[in-house]
Design an enzyme around this catalytic site. Structure first.
Site, PDB file in Angstrom:
ATOM      1  N   ASP A  84       0.039   5.128   0.951  1.00  0.00           N
ATOM      2  CA  ASP A  84      -0.106   6.083   2.055  1.00  0.00           C
ATOM      3  C   ASP A  84      -0.145   5.364   3.394  1.00  0.00           C
ATOM      4  O   ASP A  84      -0.991   4.504   3.629  1.00  0.00           O
ATOM      5  CB  ASP A  84      -1.376   6.916   1.858  1.00  0.00           C
ATOM      6  CG  ASP A  84      -1.348   7.722   0.564  1.00  0.00           C
ATOM      7  OD1 ASP A  84      -0.248   8.045   0.084  1.00  0.00           O
ATOM      8  OD2 ASP A  84      -2.434   8.019   0.031  1.00  0.00           O
ATOM      9  N   ASP A 144       0.874  -1.155   0.000  1.00  0.00           N
ATOM     10  CA  ASP A 144       0.000   0.000   0.000  1.00  0.00           C
ATOM     11  C   ASP A 144       0.922   1.219   0.000  1.00  0.00           C
ATOM     12  O   ASP A 144       2.093   1.115   0.364  1.00  0.00           O
ATOM     13  CB  ASP A 144      -0.892  -0.017   1.246  1.00  0.00           C
ATOM     14  CG  ASP A 144      -1.739   1.226   1.371  1.00  0.00           C
ATOM     15  OD1 ASP A 144      -2.378   1.612   0.377  1.00  0.00           O
ATOM     16  OD2 ASP A 144      -1.746   1.823   2.464  1.00  0.00           O
TER      17      ASP A 144
END
Length: 192
Positions: free
Chosen positions: A21, A19
């Site tokens: 952020d 992922d």
């Protein structure tokens, strides 16, 4: 002429999907909208470089609904990803793919995590037939759910929203938890 059905240069067990952020860079409830707001964790860049040097393929799968919400244009996102790619390459690493979902939560798309569409995009881009044995590293339940749905092994990091995710007990007891991406990469490189 080379065969078109040649096997990929790595197996799914040598693929780590991240992922963005909260795992690679600081997260914000107000969204990361500009290159100036895109603050990468130095340890994350080093971790990606270490994984690359050890023969792992590293990819990114990220929800970016700020595009659908009108908070920032695709060009801003492309600038952030160009900067990330540059930082990783300067450290001796490589990102083999960056897949993002530009849709909003009500768009009913197949790529917005927790659905596995982004991970399937990465799988297809890399010419793989499965993600079994690969890793999906995230800081939220939806990252873990997308990994599981795609057949990848989920791992939770405590950066970003990870501490809250862990505190809520939203992850399976079998999901390994790490302080940050550097700790995950250290564990993975020691375990293999």
């Amino acid at each position: 002429m080379p065969a078109t059905n040649a096997p990929p240069p790595f197996s799914p067990s040598r693929l780590v999907i991240l992922d963005r952020d909260g795992v690679i860079n600081h997260d914000s409830d107000a969204y990361i909208k500009t290159l100036d707001e895109f603050v990468v964790y130095p340890q994350a860049v080093d971790a990606i470089a270490r994984l690359t040097k050890a023969g792992y393929a590293v990819a990114v799968a990220t929800n970016q609904s700020g595009i659908a919400r009108g908070y920032f244009p695709r060009t801003a996102l492309e600038q952030m990803h160009a900067r990330l790619t540059e930082l990783v390459e300067n450290a001796g690493g490589r990102l083999v793919a960056i897949a993002y979902c530009p849709h909003g939560p009500n768009d009913d798309c197949g790529c917005r995590k927790p659905r596995p569409g982004l991970l399937y995009q990465i799988r297809d881009t890399l010419g793989l037939t499965t993600l079994a044995g690969s890793w999906m590293v995230g800081d939220s339940l939806r990252d873990l759910q997308a990994g599981e749905a795609a057949g990848a092994c989920p791992a939770l990091v405590r950066t970003g929203k990870g501490r809250n995710t862990e505190a809520k007990g939203e992850h399976a007891a079998s999901t390994p938890v790490f302080n940050d991406l550097a700790a995950f990469s250290e564990w993975l490189l020691t375990a293999t």
